[in-house]
Design an enzyme around this catalytic site. Structure first.
Site, PDB file in Angstrom:
ATOM      1  N   ASP A 248      56.383  26.993  69.763  1.00  0.00           N
ATOM      2  CA  ASP A 248      54.982  26.707  70.075  1.00  0.00           C
ATOM      3  C   ASP A 248      54.792  26.881  71.580  1.00  0.00           C
ATOM      4  O   ASP A 248      55.217  26.035  72.370  1.00  0.00           O
ATOM      5  CB  ASP A 248      54.630  25.278  69.642  1.00  0.00           C
ATOM      6  CG  ASP A 248      53.157  24.976  69.879  1.00  0.00           C
ATOM      7  OD1 ASP A 248      52.490  25.742  70.625  1.00  0.00           O
ATOM      8  OD2 ASP A 248      52.670  23.982  69.322  1.00  0.00           O
TER       9      ASP A 248
ATOM     10  N   GLY B 100      40.723  35.334  66.748  1.00  0.00           N
ATOM     11  CA  GLY B 100      40.117  35.775  65.502  1.00  0.00           C
ATOM     12  C   GLY B 100      38.901  36.618  65.793  1.00  0.00           C
ATOM     13  O   GLY B 100      38.648  36.962  66.948  1.00  0.00           O
TER      14      GLY B 100
ATOM     15  N   ALA C  49      38.117  42.699  76.048  1.00  0.00           N
ATOM     16  CA  ALA C  49      36.775  43.126  76.460  1.00  0.00           C
ATOM     17  C   ALA C  49      35.815  41.942  76.518  1.00  0.00           C
ATOM     18  O   ALA C  49      34.734  42.053  77.107  1.00  0.00           O
ATOM     19  CB  ALA C  49      36.253  44.167  75.481  1.00  0.00           C
TER      20      ALA C  49
ATOM     21  N   TYR D 238      36.730  31.940  74.751  1.00  0.00           N
ATOM     22  CA  TYR D 238      37.845  32.898  74.619  1.00  0.00           C
ATOM     23  C   TYR D 238      37.854  33.855  75.815  1.00  0.00           C
ATOM     24  O   TYR D 238      38.898  34.112  76.416  1.00  0.00           O
ATOM     25  CB  TYR D 238      37.667  33.648  73.299  1.00  0.00           C
ATOM     26  CG  TYR D 238      38.604  34.794  73.056  1.00  0.00           C
ATOM     27  CD1 TYR D 238      39.926  34.582  72.694  1.00  0.00           C
ATOM     28  CD2 TYR D 238      38.147  36.113  73.144  1.00  0.00           C
ATOM     29  CE1 TYR D 238      40.776  35.653  72.432  1.00  0.00           C
ATOM     30  CE2 TYR D 238      38.982  37.180  72.885  1.00  0.00           C
ATOM     31  CZ  TYR D 238      40.299  36.949  72.540  1.00  0.00           C
ATOM     32  OH  TYR D 238      41.135  38.015  72.285  1.00  0.00           O
TER      33      TYR D 238
ATOM     34  N   LYS E  28      38.569  40.652  61.745  1.00  0.00           N
ATOM     35  CA  LYS E  28      37.507  41.307  62.506  1.00  0.00           C
ATOM     36  C   LYS E  28      36.774  42.301  61.616  1.00  0.00           C
ATOM     37  O   LYS E  28      37.203  42.601  60.507  1.00  0.00           O
ATOM     38  CB  LYS E  28      38.108  42.003  63.710  1.00  0.00           C
ATOM     39  CG  LYS E  28      38.788  41.015  64.635  1.00  0.00           C
ATOM     40  CD  LYS E  28      39.391  41.713  65.801  1.00  0.00           C
ATOM     41  CE  LYS E  28      39.486  40.725  66.937  1.00  0.00           C
ATOM     42  NZ  LYS E  28      39.450  41.386  68.218  1.00  0.00           N
TER      43      LYS E  28
ATOM     44  N   ARG F 273      29.966  49.009  68.652  1.00  0.00           N
ATOM     45  CA  ARG F 273      31.289  48.726  69.215  1.00  0.00           C
ATOM     46  C   ARG F 273      32.099  50.033  69.241  1.00  0.00           C
ATOM     47  O   ARG F 273      31.759  50.998  68.553  1.00  0.00           O
ATOM     48  CB  ARG F 273      32.082  47.738  68.320  1.00  0.00           C
ATOM     49  CG  ARG F 273      31.551  46.342  68.237  1.00  0.00           C
ATOM     50  CD  ARG F 273      31.693  45.570  69.534  1.00  0.00           C
ATOM     51  NE  ARG F 273      31.273  44.187  69.342  1.00  0.00           N
ATOM     52  CZ  ARG F 273      30.003  43.769  69.365  1.00  0.00           C
ATOM     53  NH1 ARG F 273      29.016  44.632  69.560  1.00  0.00           N
ATOM     54  NH2 ARG F 273      29.710  42.503  69.173  1.00  0.00           N
TER      55      ARG F 273
HETATM   56  P1  NAD Z   1      46.973  37.877  66.118  1.00  0.00           P
HETATM   57  O1  NAD Z   1      46.172  36.642  65.867  1.00  0.00           O
HETATM   58  O2  NAD Z   1      47.321  38.730  64.952  1.00  0.00           O
HETATM   59  O3  NAD Z   1      48.319  37.526  66.898  1.00  0.00           O
HETATM   60  C1  NAD Z   1      48.402  36.456  67.799  1.00  0.00           C
HETATM   61  C2  NAD Z   1      49.650  35.674  67.439  1.00  0.00           C
HETATM   62  O4  NAD Z   1      49.787  34.591  68.393  1.00  0.00           O
HETATM   63  C3  NAD Z   1      49.579  35.036  66.050  1.00  0.00           C
HETATM   64  O5  NAD Z   1      50.634  35.496  65.230  1.00  0.00           O
HETATM   65  C4  NAD Z   1      49.686  33.550  66.324  1.00  0.00           C
HETATM   66  O6  NAD Z   1      50.445  32.827  65.353  1.00  0.00           O
HETATM   67  C5  NAD Z   1      50.383  33.531  67.682  1.00  0.00           C
HETATM   68  N1  NAD Z   1      50.179  32.229  68.335  1.00  0.00           N
HETATM   69  C6  NAD Z   1      49.027  31.523  68.406  1.00  0.00           C
HETATM   70  N2  NAD Z   1      49.252  30.346  69.007  1.00  0.00           N
HETATM   71  C7  NAD Z   1      50.588  30.316  69.313  1.00  0.00           C
HETATM   72  C8  NAD Z   1      51.423  29.346  69.918  1.00  0.00           C
HETATM   73  N3  NAD Z   1      50.945  28.156  70.332  1.00  0.00           N
HETATM   74  N4  NAD Z   1      52.743  29.632  70.068  1.00  0.00           N
HETATM   75  C9  NAD Z   1      53.248  30.813  69.621  1.00  0.00           C
HETATM   76  N5  NAD Z   1      52.488  31.776  69.039  1.00  0.00           N
HETATM   77  C10 NAD Z   1      51.178  31.516  68.883  1.00  0.00           C
HETATM   78  O7  NAD Z   1      46.145  38.721  67.217  1.00  0.00           O
HETATM   79  P2  NAD Z   1      46.341  40.228  67.682  1.00  0.00           P
HETATM   80  O8  NAD Z   1      45.188  40.988  67.154  1.00  0.00           O
HETATM   81  O9  NAD Z   1      47.719  40.686  67.402  1.00  0.00           O
HETATM   82  O10 NAD Z   1      46.111  40.071  69.248  1.00  0.00           O
HETATM   83  C11 NAD Z   1      47.199  40.039  70.169  1.00  0.00           C
HETATM   84  C12 NAD Z   1      46.654  39.758  71.562  1.00  0.00           C
HETATM   85  O11 NAD Z   1      45.702  40.761  71.926  1.00  0.00           O
HETATM   86  C13 NAD Z   1      45.934  38.421  71.692  1.00  0.00           C
HETATM   87  O12 NAD Z   1      46.216  37.866  72.943  1.00  0.00           O
HETATM   88  C14 NAD Z   1      44.474  38.804  71.629  1.00  0.00           C
HETATM   89  O13 NAD Z   1      43.646  37.863  72.293  1.00  0.00           O
HETATM   90  C15 NAD Z   1      44.483  40.145  72.313  1.00  0.00           C
HETATM   91  N6  NAD Z   1      43.356  40.985  71.875  1.00  0.00           N
HETATM   92  C16 NAD Z   1      43.361  41.534  70.638  1.00  0.00           C
HETATM   93  C17 NAD Z   1      42.280  42.296  70.237  1.00  0.00           C
HETATM   94  C18 NAD Z   1      42.235  42.910  68.860  1.00  0.00           C
HETATM   95  O14 NAD Z   1      41.260  43.603  68.565  1.00  0.00           O
HETATM   96  N7  NAD Z   1      43.240  42.730  68.014  1.00  0.00           N
HETATM   97  C19 NAD Z   1      41.195  42.494  71.103  1.00  0.00           C
HETATM   98  C20 NAD Z   1      41.222  41.913  72.352  1.00  0.00           C
HETATM   99  C21 NAD Z   1      42.319  41.172  72.742  1.00  0.00           C
END
Ligand code: NAD
Length: 329
Positions: free
Chosen positions: A62, A87, A128, A158, A201, A229
């Site tokens: 964690d 999310g 973004a 966020y 999303k 988008r």
């Molecule tokens: P995701 O939710 O699939 O992955 C994030 C992971 O972080 C999850 O598996 C979750 O369990 C883990 N996590 C959350 N809290 C935690 C904690 N306390 N300790 C350990 N792990 C923890 O999201 P993603 O789409 O893979 O995004 C990855 C990164 O990219 C994130 O930082 C997100 O904000 C950023 N991001 C993603 C998008 C997108 O479109 N996917 C867009 C902008 C930014």
């Protein structure tokens, strides 16, 4: 080993930590790093949902807790900081306090732990969502350039947290010499992404709705569907993460597609791919986020000589097929 060799993915000899490795991007990134021959530790609260991790070591930790972050970043050269409480709009527009609290703890503790453990490179996955809402009120969106993030007025908690964590990495880089890299991701989609449960999303949610629809059904789209988008295919995103990490640009870089589409057009593409011509769109009330947003990749192109290139209509094919297989059609 030069950066060029690494970019082409021929070989790798780094020890790398990927936080959020149980999530969508983290899982894809681990797979790619392993193909390049690196030693990889994945860290997350949970194992990847849809396929086993290919990491050499996967730690359930964690990252809101400082001592867990020390374990996560021990004895590594580089950290990809992807973990986040995250999310789609249906999640981020509701859980402001929880998202700010969790992500601020994750990012400050991970960064300090990486510094204390002597990691030399650190990439932060920003978003973004750091850009001011006032620049995103028109569906014919003027593409966002990196300096547009200031004066700061992000969309929600966020986005505020992402902006503060960008700043934190900048200060740590300046004061402690860690090579900080920041990517502002724009709507990434692809197979193995969350497609139900409330955190999904728009592309994944629409794929699920289309795949589950019965003949003649109407597909619910939040708002009038004219909001716009750009969507970045996951393979392009992973390629960009690697190029930015091993590159030398210290400031934030957009990492997204410049192909702007309305949500109605996105839904139409997915319906076309499904081959089910008798589905139509139904507009309902729902959170839409900003009215229009596009990425300006000028700085990315100048810096890397590269940018995401997968057309949306191509990237949606494997995405739809995977979600269709998951919902059992
Ligand atoms: P995701 O939710 O699939 O992955 C994030 C992971 O972080 C999850 O598996 C979750 O369990 C883990 N996590 C959350 N809290 C935690 C904690 N306390 N300790 C350990 N792990 C923890 O999201 P993603 O789409 O893979 O995004 C990855 C990164 O990219 C994130 O930082 C997100 O904000 C950023 N991001 C993603 C998008 C997108 O479109 N996917 C867009 C902008 C930014």
């Amino acid at each position: 080993m030069g950066g060029g060799e690494r970019e082409q993915g021929k070989q790798g000899d780094e020890r790398i930590a990927v936080t959020g490795a149980g999530g969508f991007l983290g899982h894809h990134l681990v797979r790619r790093l392993k193909r390049q021959g690196h030693w990889v530790r994945g860290i997350d609260l949970k194992e990847p949902e849809f396929a086993p991790s290919e990491a050499d070591e996967f730690k359930l930790l964690d990252l809101r807790l400082a001592d867990h972050c020390l374990a996560a970043t021990k004895d590594v050269d580089a950290v990809f900081a992807l973990a986040a409480d995250m999310g789609g709009m249906g999640y981020l527009s509701v859980h402001h306090a929880r998202v700010l609290h969790n992500n601020a703890l994750i990012n400050l503790h991970t960064l300090e732990a990486a510094r204390r453990n002597g990691a030399s490179r650190y990439l932060f996955a920003s978003s973004a969502c750091v850009y001011p809402e006032s620049r995103q009120t028109d569906a014919e969106a003027t593409p966002l350039r990196e300096p547009d993030a200031y004066p700061a007025a992000p969309q929600d908690a966020y986005g505020w947290e992402k902006l503060v964590s960008e700043r934190a990495l900048g200060y740590f880089a300046a004061e402690y010499g860690i090579a900080g890299r920041i990517v502002r991701l724009h709507n990434v989609y692809g197979p193995l992404g969350t497609y139900d449960g409330g955190r999904e999303k728009a592309p994944a949610a629409l794929c699920r709705k289309v795949a589950m629809a019965r003949d003649g059904d109407r597909i619910d789209v939040w708002g009038d569907g004219l909001q716009t988008r750009s969507f970045c295919y996951v393979d392009d995103c992973v390629e960009g993460l690697l190029r930015v990490m091993w590159g030398d640009h210290p400031g934030p870089l957009n990492l997204g597609s410049e192909q702007l589409v309305t949500v109605n057009a996105l839904a139409g593409l997915i319906i076309d791919i499904s081959g089910r011509k008798n589905l139509s769109i139904n507009h309902i009330e729902g959170p839409q986020g900003v009215r229009g947003r596009n990425s300006d990749n000028t700085l990315l192109r100048e810096t890397l000589g590269w940018e995401p290139s997968t057309p949306l209509e191509d990237g949606l094919v494997p995405t739809y097929r995977w979600i269709e297989s998951m919902v059992g059609r």
